[in-house]
Design a protein around this motif. Structure first.
Motif, PDB file in Angstrom:
ATOM      1  N   TYR A 119      -2.396 -17.220 -29.258  1.00  0.00           N
ATOM      2  CA  TYR A 119      -3.139 -17.202 -30.518  1.00  0.00           C
ATOM      3  C   TYR A 119      -4.654 -17.179 -30.350  1.00  0.00           C
ATOM      4  N   CYS A 143       4.306 -13.530 -33.565  1.00  0.00           N
ATOM      5  CA  CYS A 143       3.455 -14.522 -34.234  1.00  0.00           C
ATOM      6  C   CYS A 143       4.289 -15.387 -35.184  1.00  0.00           C
ATOM      7  N   PHE A 194      -1.242 -20.309 -36.735  1.00  0.00           N
ATOM      8  CA  PHE A 194      -1.698 -21.234 -35.700  1.00  0.00           C
ATOM      9  C   PHE A 194      -1.923 -22.630 -36.269  1.00  0.00           C
TER      10      PHE A 194
END
Length: 318
Positions: free
Chosen positions: A257, A117, A216
């Motif tokens: 995501y 991430c 994100f």
């Protein structure tokens, strides 16, 4: 929700049963082959990117490809934490996983997943600097800084995985022990706890859902600036090359995501869709990464051709 349950050592769970992905029994063999092939292709594809970046001097000195090789390394390990266990579910083998094995799987899943991430965010930042600030790019993103940022992502991921594993397994588990999921993950395991899980669900929401959503949003912000900068490029070829470079990253980020946020912002959900959605970012994304980054990236394809041509010439000279 509070629970009052006898949690003596005699009743504590020593193993969990992973129920796996729901499937018709007549498709068991087909699904076994599908996931087995996915696993092999994932390992080979990501290994190919690793070897290509390592072998080509024009790639392994550039931050973009350092980040890509780290992503491939993460994908290989993340896939190995998850897919072999999924494959086992389609065999007559015992579906039990020891308590310690469940702890380890949850830790490594969140360690590697959160590191990935953070890495996607670094990759977006790298593209932002390269396209929006090209003259300052060599100073703002060099090999040394890239190594520091990647190390920070690994450390942050390890801390995140440790927090989630400790908080999840500090709770007593005294039965039942059937995890209605294909891996030991937080929402599914917490449903079996014999204690109040409110704090855990709140931490899951903040530490995973909000962090993933924030990363994100940072990525989207980076690409909004990138698109604005690309539209200012006067030549059609320049715009096409810039969009091609960024398009592969946007595709992978979206596939990763969106399902992740869907699951962890709904930590208390028991939707049957969760398992199918999770397959996308845990199993499909590591397979897609080498395909997307190889097929859509001319520099990687050129490096592969150079390496192949070099080996062919070396064979002829022998």
């Amino acid at each position: 929700m509070g629970k009052t349950v006898n949690t003596s050592l005699d009743t504590m769970v020593t193993q969990f049963i992973l129920l796996g992905l729901p499937h018709p029994p007549n498709l068991r063999t087909l699904l076994f082959l599908v996931f087995f092939i996915i696993y092999i292709l994932t390992q080979l594809g990501n290994l190919l990117i690793l070897l290509t970046v390592w072998a080509d001097p024009t790639l392994h000195a550039r931050p973009m490809y350092i980040l890509l090789s780290v992503l491939s390394f993460l994908d290989m390990w993340l896939s190995s934490v998850i897919v072999p266990r999924v494959i086992l579910d389609f065999t007559p083998a015992n579906k039990a996983i020891p308590y310690g094995g469940c702890v380890a799987q949850l830790y490594f899943f969140h360690f590697l997943g959160s590191t990935q991430c953070f890495l996607y965010t670094l990759m977006a930042y790298d593209r932002y600097l390269a396209i929006c600030r090209p003259l300052h790019y060599p100073m703002l993103m060099n090999g040394k800084l890239c190594t520091i940022l990647v190390s920070g992502a690994w450390v942050a991921g390890s801390i995140h995985g440790s927090i989630q594993a400790i908080l999840t397994f500090r709770l007593p588990y005294c039965g039942p022990n059937e995890v209605d999921y294909f891996i030991c993950d937080i929402p599914a395991v917490l449903r079996l706890a014999c204690a109040d899980t409110t704090v855990n669900e709140l931490v899951t929401f903040v530490d995973i859902g909000v962090v993933a959503a924030s990363c994100f949003m940072l990525i989207l912000l980076s690409y909004a600036n990138i698109v604005h900068a690309i539209l200012k490029i006067r030549t059609a070829d320049g715009r096409r090359r810039a969009f091609s470079t960024c398009g592969s990253h946007v595709t992978v980020v979206t596939v990763y995501y969106v399902p992740c946020i869907f699951i962890y912002l709904r930590a208390g959900s028991k939707s049957p869709l969760d398992g199918a959605v999770a397959v996308f970012y845990t199993i499909v994304t590591p397979l897609l990464n080498p395909l997307i980054y190889t097929l859509r990236n001319k520099e990687v394809k050129s490096a592969l051709k150079r390496i192949t041509a070099g080996r062919g010439a070396a064979s002829e000279n022998k």
